[in-house]
Design an enzyme around this catalytic site. Structure first.
Site, mmCIF file in Angstrom:
data_model
loop_
_atom_site.group_PDB
_atom_site.id
_atom_site.type_symbol
_atom_site.label_atom_id
_atom_site.label_comp_id
_atom_site.label_asym_id
_atom_site.label_seq_id
_atom_site.Cartn_x
_atom_site.Cartn_y
_atom_site.Cartn_z
ATOM 1 N N CYS A 2 0.844 -1.184 0.000
ATOM 2 C CA CYS A 2 0.000 0.000 0.000
ATOM 3 C C CYS A 2 0.885 1.242 0.000
ATOM 4 O O CYS A 2 1.829 1.347 0.767
ATOM 5 C CB CYS A 2 -0.944 0.094 1.195
ATOM 6 S SG CYS A 2 -2.225 -1.142 1.193
ATOM 7 N N ARG A 27 4.090 -0.653 -4.530
ATOM 8 C CA ARG A 27 3.709 -1.094 -3.183
ATOM 9 C C ARG A 27 2.349 -1.787 -3.161
ATOM 10 O O ARG A 27 1.926 -2.304 -2.119
ATOM 11 C CB ARG A 27 3.686 0.098 -2.232
ATOM 12 C CG ARG A 27 4.999 0.838 -2.141
ATOM 13 C CD ARG A 27 4.872 2.028 -1.230
ATOM 14 N NE ARG A 27 4.646 1.610 0.134
ATOM 15 C CZ ARG A 27 5.592 1.319 1.010
ATOM 16 N NH1 ARG A 27 6.847 1.411 0.658
ATOM 17 N NH2 ARG A 27 5.295 0.962 2.232
ATOM 18 N N TRP A 74 -2.806 -2.717 -1.767
ATOM 19 C CA TRP A 74 -2.525 -4.157 -1.844
ATOM 20 C C TRP A 74 -3.413 -4.752 -0.768
ATOM 21 O O TRP A 74 -3.184 -4.550 0.420
ATOM 22 C CB TRP A 74 -1.043 -4.405 -1.550
ATOM 23 C CG TRP A 74 -0.641 -5.842 -1.667
ATOM 24 C CD1 TRP A 74 -0.264 -6.493 -2.815
ATOM 25 C CD2 TRP A 74 -0.539 -6.810 -0.609
ATOM 26 N NE1 TRP A 74 0.042 -7.799 -2.528
ATOM 27 C CE2 TRP A 74 -0.115 -8.033 -1.187
ATOM 28 C CE3 TRP A 74 -0.777 -6.777 0.763
ATOM 29 C CZ2 TRP A 74 0.082 -9.184 -0.442
ATOM 30 C CZ3 TRP A 74 -0.581 -7.930 1.507
ATOM 31 C CH2 TRP A 74 -0.149 -9.119 0.898
ATOM 32 N N ASN A 100 -1.823 2.663 5.476
ATOM 33 C CA ASN A 100 -0.995 1.508 5.118
ATOM 34 C C ASN A 100 -0.682 0.763 6.417
ATOM 35 O O ASN A 100 -0.232 1.384 7.371
ATOM 36 C CB ASN A 100 0.286 2.023 4.445
ATOM 37 C CG ASN A 100 1.367 0.965 4.313
ATOM 38 O OD1 ASN A 100 2.543 1.289 4.304
ATOM 39 N ND2 ASN A 100 0.998 -0.278 4.197
ATOM 40 N N GLY A 101 -0.961 -0.541 6.436
ATOM 41 C CA GLY A 101 -0.696 -1.318 7.648
ATOM 42 C C GLY A 101 -1.904 -2.172 7.985
ATOM 43 O O GLY A 101 -2.770 -2.396 7.131
ATOM 44 N N GLU A 473 17.034 -18.561 -6.032
ATOM 45 C CA GLU A 473 16.724 -17.213 -6.497
ATOM 46 C C GLU A 473 16.259 -17.235 -7.960
ATOM 47 O O GLU A 473 15.307 -16.546 -8.325
ATOM 48 C CB GLU A 473 17.962 -16.316 -6.300
ATOM 49 C CG GLU A 473 17.853 -14.906 -6.814
ATOM 50 C CD GLU A 473 16.706 -14.100 -6.226
ATOM 51 O OE1 GLU A 473 16.095 -14.525 -5.223
ATOM 52 O OE2 GLU A 473 16.403 -13.033 -6.800
ATOM 53 N N LYS A 477 12.446 -16.051 -9.122
ATOM 54 C CA LYS A 477 12.173 -15.007 -10.110
ATOM 55 C C LYS A 477 11.192 -15.482 -11.171
ATOM 56 O O LYS A 477 10.268 -14.771 -11.534
ATOM 57 C CB LYS A 477 13.487 -14.568 -10.799
ATOM 58 C CG LYS A 477 14.329 -13.641 -9.974
ATOM 59 C CD LYS A 477 13.668 -12.288 -9.801
ATOM 60 C CE LYS A 477 14.154 -11.525 -8.612
ATOM 61 N NZ LYS A 477 14.046 -12.078 -7.300
ATOM 62 N N GLU A 480 7.648 -15.794 -9.681
ATOM 63 C CA GLU A 480 6.893 -14.597 -9.314
ATOM 64 C C GLU A 480 6.577 -13.693 -10.493
ATOM 65 O O GLU A 480 5.540 -13.044 -10.490
ATOM 66 C CB GLU A 480 7.588 -13.813 -8.185
ATOM 67 C CG GLU A 480 8.918 -13.225 -8.543
ATOM 68 C CD GLU A 480 9.532 -12.421 -7.405
ATOM 69 O OE1 GLU A 480 8.804 -11.885 -6.578
ATOM 70 O OE2 GLU A 480 10.771 -12.325 -7.384
ATOM 71 N N HIS A 496 16.736 -38.000 -4.681
ATOM 72 C CA HIS A 496 15.994 -38.408 -3.478
ATOM 73 C C HIS A 496 14.496 -38.124 -3.597
ATOM 74 O O HIS A 496 13.803 -38.045 -2.600
ATOM 75 C CB HIS A 496 16.576 -37.709 -2.241
ATOM 76 C CG HIS A 496 17.989 -38.127 -1.962
ATOM 77 N ND1 HIS A 496 18.318 -39.386 -1.535
ATOM 78 C CD2 HIS A 496 19.156 -37.459 -2.097
ATOM 79 C CE1 HIS A 496 19.633 -39.479 -1.409
ATOM 80 N NE2 HIS A 496 20.167 -38.323 -1.741
ATOM 81 N N LYS A 585 5.878 -4.755 -3.355
ATOM 82 C CA LYS A 585 7.212 -4.586 -2.772
ATOM 83 C C LYS A 585 7.039 -4.073 -1.349
ATOM 84 O O LYS A 585 6.015 -3.511 -1.017
ATOM 85 C CB LYS A 585 7.967 -3.552 -3.611
ATOM 86 C CG LYS A 585 9.463 -3.804 -3.636
ATOM 87 C CD LYS A 585 10.105 -2.967 -4.684
ATOM 88 C CE LYS A 585 11.588 -3.153 -4.686
ATOM 89 N NZ LYS A 585 11.990 -4.464 -5.242
HETATM 90 C C1 F6R Z 1 11.466 -11.231 -4.665
HETATM 91 C C2 F6R Z 1 11.439 -10.138 -3.704
HETATM 92 C C3 F6R Z 1 11.034 -10.450 -2.310
HETATM 93 C C4 F6R Z 1 11.842 -9.594 -1.317
HETATM 94 C C5 F6R Z 1 11.343 -9.836 0.106
HETATM 95 C C6 F6R Z 1 12.176 -9.079 1.123
HETATM 96 O O1 F6R Z 1 11.911 -10.793 -5.921
HETATM 97 O O2 F6R Z 1 11.689 -9.008 -4.037
HETATM 98 O O3 F6R Z 1 11.166 -11.807 -2.033
HETATM 99 O O4 F6R Z 1 13.195 -9.933 -1.432
HETATM 100 O O5 F6R Z 1 10.004 -9.439 0.198
HETATM 101 O O6 F6R Z 1 12.151 -7.715 0.865
HETATM 102 P P1 F6R Z 1 13.235 -6.744 1.487
HETATM 103 O O7 F6R Z 1 14.544 -7.081 0.854
HETATM 104 O O8 F6R Z 1 12.771 -5.375 1.154
HETATM 105 O O9 F6R Z 1 13.263 -7.022 2.964
#
Ligand code: F6R
Length: 590
Positions: A2, A27, A74, A100-101, A473, A477, A480, A496, A585
């Site tokens: 948000c 966000r 969000w 936000n929260g 990782e 990617k 997501e 296994h 994010k």
């Molecule tokens: C994946 C991604 C998330 C963040 C996670 C932690 O591409 O971006 O998995 O890495 O939400 O976020 P931060 O680094 O801001 O604590």
């Protein structure tokens, strides 16, 4: 998670709020809304959909007001819908709130307010805030606001407007970020700095339990409990506005992948801090890396690096730490918390718990002044610049660089490596930006591979030791942003169980640095080949070709083609890699 925005000044509030929301859209982007005060009445427009869609529908350009608030959502409580979109008003339409929260005690507050005749229109937790302010209002907006906020439990960054006092916006924060950008005779309130960058580089950062009265000429910050005024430091943002623009790239994600060379150089700038922190770290018996998602993968590489230098270490996930590992934490422990945003609720909560138990906390963070930096003993900034795409890319490369440097300096302090070896590796680190540049120069080849793979239903990523986190990782990617099912395994684990899933044509991305495990990796690759899987090797002789590098630096280099591959597969699947569905994010809820 948000984005909230507020503007007060002499310009058109709605136009500025629209631009600010666009910069906060990472966000959350399931619904949006705006509220402006015009001639002592309130215009509210909100709906389900992206900022662009909702703002166009609102006819925002025709709104002439000079004061307003806005929100991009969000969803947490209540599905994405017009009713649940912010801003929210009380029954009389006198107090308007964007939040936000999560208000944890909203059910109790709602029941109490309903008994007193308040009618609710949404399923959100937020809607209790304007009703509560209205209920507590006698003759002062500030007093009613303060009393209402004092009754909230949970996390909040709130901005509130009222037609009763149309010259001000009231704000408050606990556990969700909030800043005020300072202009001449205008002020900008936002969840994050990219939103205010086009207008000002001077900001005040609110702390937990601060509240504020923002007029066009003044910002007064007070303590929520005592009501006493607090003097706040004015921070100068060092980021350049260009860093928060696409600058000709189709997506922020692609731009940010192309900034990965720079991310290494920028992270190296923190070397003086890293050296000092390594000297402190050597006194701790147990070292834990802590983070969520991509940041946890960077921490996982850290664990393997320390083990490589015979220093015991663990990786703990932010969402798990406080329910188990915390019981083992004491003053002999050091926590290395990794976070791009510095606002991830799970990471923050874990750090707070660890500090209460006496642990030493170092944070590896990108966003200067973020909450994590305020609750840590020491900070290593990655200086990666603003990361706007939801999926983390360049920040990961920055985190890996910082973690590698920290691990090397700690190993030197503990005499596990020689000064000569350290110098050699540091030289290699300086060669990384050029080598990343070479990989990026092969983008067309990666795109060609993506064209062959983009309609596959499942991917496997395998790696060993330091590059098991690279596999995790790479898989994260593609999951997501391209919505493709992907599994990541330590290569030796395939036999296994997961091998049963391999059949003709299933892509297996094998991360294969030229190290002492090369032959073991080759055997695992043969196991997959024997099941007719399509093998894509990342390495010096792979289809995803990487320049020669010391294996301990391979995670920094080998993730670059995997970021590019996921990006191109997402684009070929006609998806927006900058805004993956259901995600946001800065995950500021636990
Ligand atoms: C994946 C991604 C998330 C963040 C996670 C932690 O591409 O971006 O998995 O890495 O939400 O976020 P931060 O680094 O801001 O604590």
């Amino acid at each position: 998670m948000c984005g909230i925005a507020g503007y007060i000044g002499d310009k058109s509030a709605s136009k500025i709020l629209f631009e600010m929301l666009k910069r906060l859209e990472y966000r959350g982007y399931d619904s949006a809304g705006i509220a402006c005060l015009s001639d002592d009445s309130v215009v509210v427009f909100k709906n389900k959909g992206t900022v662009d869609k909702v703002m166009k529908e609102s006819g925002y350009e025709a709104i002439t007001s000079k004061i307003g608030i806005a929100h991009t959502r969000w969803a947490t409580h209540g599905e994405p819908s017009k009713e649940n979109a912010h801003p929210h008003c009380d029954s009389k339409g006198e107090f308007i709130v964007a939040h936000n929260g999560i208000i944890e005690n909203y059910r109790d507050l709602k029941a109490e307010l309903m008994e007193r005749g308040h009618r609710f229109e949404s399923q959100t937790d937020t809607e209790v805030i304007p009703h509560l302010i209205s209920e507590l209002y006698v003759d002062s907006f500030e007093e009613a606001f303060r009393e209402a906020v004092k009754r909230l439990r949970g996390s909040f960054a709130v901005v509130v407007l009222s037609a009763k006092e149309p010259d001000r916006i009231l704000i408050a924060r606990k556990d969700s970020p909030l800043i005020v950008g300072l202009g001449d005779s205008e002020k900008f309130i936002a969840s994050d700095t990219p939103a205010v960058l086009p207008y000002t580089k001077r900001v005040l950062i609110l702390d937990d339990f601060d509240y504020g009265i923002v007029t066009k000429d003044h910002v007064t910050i007070k303590d929520l409990q005592t009501g006493e005024e607090i003097t706040k430091k004015v921070h100068e943002i060092e980021w350049d506005i260009k860093q928060a623009e696409k600058e000709g790239f189709t997506h922020f994600m692609l731009k940010e992948i192309f900034e990965e060379s720079e991310a290494v150089k920028n992270a190296v700038k923190a070397l003086p801090d890293i050296e000092k922190i390594a000297k402190k770290l050597k006194n701790y018996k147990r070292i834990y890396f802590l983070g969520c998602g991509t940041a946890s993968h960077a921490g996982f590489v850290g664990k393997y690096l320390l083990e490589r230098f015979s220093i015991p270490s663990e990786l703990v996930l932010g969402s798990e730490f406080r329910y188990s590992t915390v019981n083992t934490i004491d003053k002999d422990c050091a926590i290395i918390a990794v976070s791009q945003s510095g606002e991830t609720a799970d990471t923050l909560a874990s750090v707070k718990d660890a500090r209460e138990r006496g642990a030493y906390v170092v944070s590896i963070v990108n966003v200067v002044g973020s909450t994590l930096t305020r609750v840590s003993d020491d900070i290593i900034y990655t200086y990666s610049g603003p990361e706007i795409a939801v999926a983390s890319t360049k920040a990961y490369v920055g985190q890996l660089t910082s973690i590698t440097l920290l691990s090397l300096y700690l190993a030197k302090e503990l005499q596990r490596i020689s000064a000569d070896y350290l110098d050699e590796i540091i030289d290699d680190i300086h060669s990384l930006p050029d080598k990343i540049g070479q990989i990026l120069g092969n983008e067309e080849e990666v795109k060609g591979l993506a064209e062959k793979l983009f309609d596959k239903k499942i991917f496997f990523y395998i790696g060993r030791r330091l590059n098991y986190p690279t596999a995790l990782e790479g898989a994260l990617k593609i999951k997501e942003i391209a919505y493709v099912h992907a599994e990541a395994y330590p290569a030796g684990e395939l036999k296994h169980g997961p091998l049963a899933l391999l059949e003709e044509g299933v892509p297996v991305v094998a991360i294969n640095p030229n190290d002492d495990l090369l032959e073991k990796m080759d055997s695992n690759i043969q196991e997959a080949k024997a099941r007719n899987a399509s093998i894509i090797v990342v390495g010096e002789n792979g289809a995803l070709k990487t320049p020669v590098i010391d294996p301990i630096l391979s995670p920094i280099l080998y993730i670059v083609p995997l970021h590019l591959l996921a990006y191109h597969i997402a684009v070929l699947r006609k998806l927006d890699p900058d805004k993956p569905r259901n995600l946001a994010k800065s995950v500021t809820v636990e």
